[in-house]
Design an enzyme around this catalytic site. Structure first.
Site, short mmCIF file in Angstrom:
data_model
loop_
_atom_site.label_atom_id
_atom_site.label_comp_id
_atom_site.label_asym_id
_atom_site.label_seq_id
_atom_site.Cartn_x
_atom_site.Cartn_y
_atom_site.Cartn_z
N HIS A 160 0.84 -1.20 0.00
CA HIS A 160 0.00 0.00 0.00
C HIS A 160 0.88 1.25 0.00
O HIS A 160 2.04 1.20 0.43
CB HIS A 160 -0.85 0.04 1.28
CG HIS A 160 -1.94 -0.97 1.35
ND1 HIS A 160 -2.10 -1.82 2.43
CD2 HIS A 160 -2.95 -1.27 0.50
CE1 HIS A 160 -3.16 -2.59 2.23
NE2 HIS A 160 -3.69 -2.28 1.07
N CYS A 247 -2.84 0.34 9.84
CA CYS A 247 -3.83 -0.65 9.39
C CYS A 247 -4.78 -1.10 10.48
O CYS A 247 -5.88 -1.54 10.21
CB CYS A 247 -3.17 -1.94 8.91
SG CYS A 247 -1.64 -1.78 8.13
C1 CIR Z 1 -3.29 -7.86 3.59
O1 CIR Z 1 -2.41 -8.29 2.82
O2 CIR Z 1 -4.34 -7.39 3.17
C2 CIR Z 1 -3.03 -7.93 5.08
N1 CIR Z 1 -2.31 -9.10 5.38
C3 CIR Z 1 -2.27 -6.71 5.55
C4 CIR Z 1 -3.06 -5.44 5.37
C5 CIR Z 1 -2.29 -4.26 5.82
N2 CIR Z 1 -3.11 -3.09 5.73
C6 CIR Z 1 -2.65 -1.88 5.58
O3 CIR Z 1 -1.45 -1.68 5.39
N3 CIR Z 1 -3.53 -0.88 5.58
#
Ligand code: CIR
Length: 252
Positions: A160, A247
């Site tokens: 991201h 997150c």
């Molecule tokens: C994913 O790959 O969607 C999750 N394991 C990690 C999401 C991390 N989210 C973020 O950086 N906003």
């Protein structure tokens, strides 16, 4: 300054979370402990917490940031680009409806909140493997109607946009070497973290406090003097599944 935070407890299936890291499987017990300390840190910033139960079948559900974009003028439910995460949005709807008028991102648009970096009244919209141009265009239109400006930022080196850049003070970002030179960040003061501490770029400013991941001494040194209070948090178990500090919460 936000007054509320929504978080969701990690479940035992966190071990099955999506990941590109090769750091091994997370321990659920330790993740729960790290999450408890994260919640305490948010409370110590004066935020009122809504703590949601975990959502069985959704290993990445604790990463609530990806399910919505919240502003004081309304909220947008996202449409995650990871198919296994699409259903997380439905369970956030009733929670967010209590506080916001909701707008949505529609297919074929995809968008995850981790790609959206707010700098004052301007939003940077990361275009990544999870957020496509259609999703970013839909979000830009919603934001425009709310009186905000935005621009798209193509990102291919990270999951991201906010994996690699975090707002740590007014007009100031902590950013990785790879993203430090992009045109969209030129208007801002850039504090560049060395590549081996890239994970710390995902730090959060909340009022007088900066939350930053523990174990990143050079990034920590860059933050010195930027805020009256700097809180370091252990994030090892979330890092194993590509998750960072931002997150784990939706702030408003
Ligand atoms: C994913 O790959 O969607 C999750 N394991 C990690 C999401 C991390 N989210 C973020 O950086 N906003």
């Amino acid at each position: 300054m936000p007054t509320h935070a929504i978080v969701r407890l990690p479940g035992p299936d966190l071990v099955n979370g999506l990941t590109s890291a090769s750091l091994g499987a997370p321990s659920w017990e330790l993740a729960l402990e790290q999450h408890r300390r994260y919640r305490e840190a948010l409370q110590s910033c004066g935020l009122k917490l809504t703590v949601l139960e975990t959502a069985p079948g959704y290993p990445d559900c604790c990463f609530v940031e990806d399910t919505a974009v919240l502003t004081e003028k309304g909220a947008i439910l996202t449409r995650p680009g990871a198919p296994s995460r699409l259903g997380e949005v439905d369970s956030m709807r009733p929670v967010l409806e209590e506080h916001f008028t909701l707008r949505t991102i529609e297919a074929p648009g995809t968008l995850e909140g981790g790609d959206i970096l707010r700098m004052g009244n301007h939003f940077l919209l990361g275009v990544t493997a999870r957020t496509n141009r259609e999703g970013a265009t839909q979000l830009a239109a919603h934001l425009y109607r709310m009186g905000y400006t935005s621009e798209m930022v193509p990102v291919d080196a990270y999951l991201h946009l906010k994996t690699a850049v975090g707002r740590v003070a007014e007009n100031t970002v902590l950013v990785t070497e790879k993203l430090a030179g992009i045109p969209a960040l030129e208007p801002y003061r850039r504090l560049v973290v060395p590549e081996e501490e890239a994970y710390a770029a995902n730090s959060i400013r909340i009022g007088d406090t900066i939350l930053t991941p523990a174990g990143h001494p050079r990034a920590r040194a860059l933050l010195e003097g930027l805020a009256p209070r700097i809180v370091e948090l252990e994030m090892s178990e979330f890092q194993k599944v590509d998750g960072g500090l931002t997150c784990l919460s939706l702030l408003f």
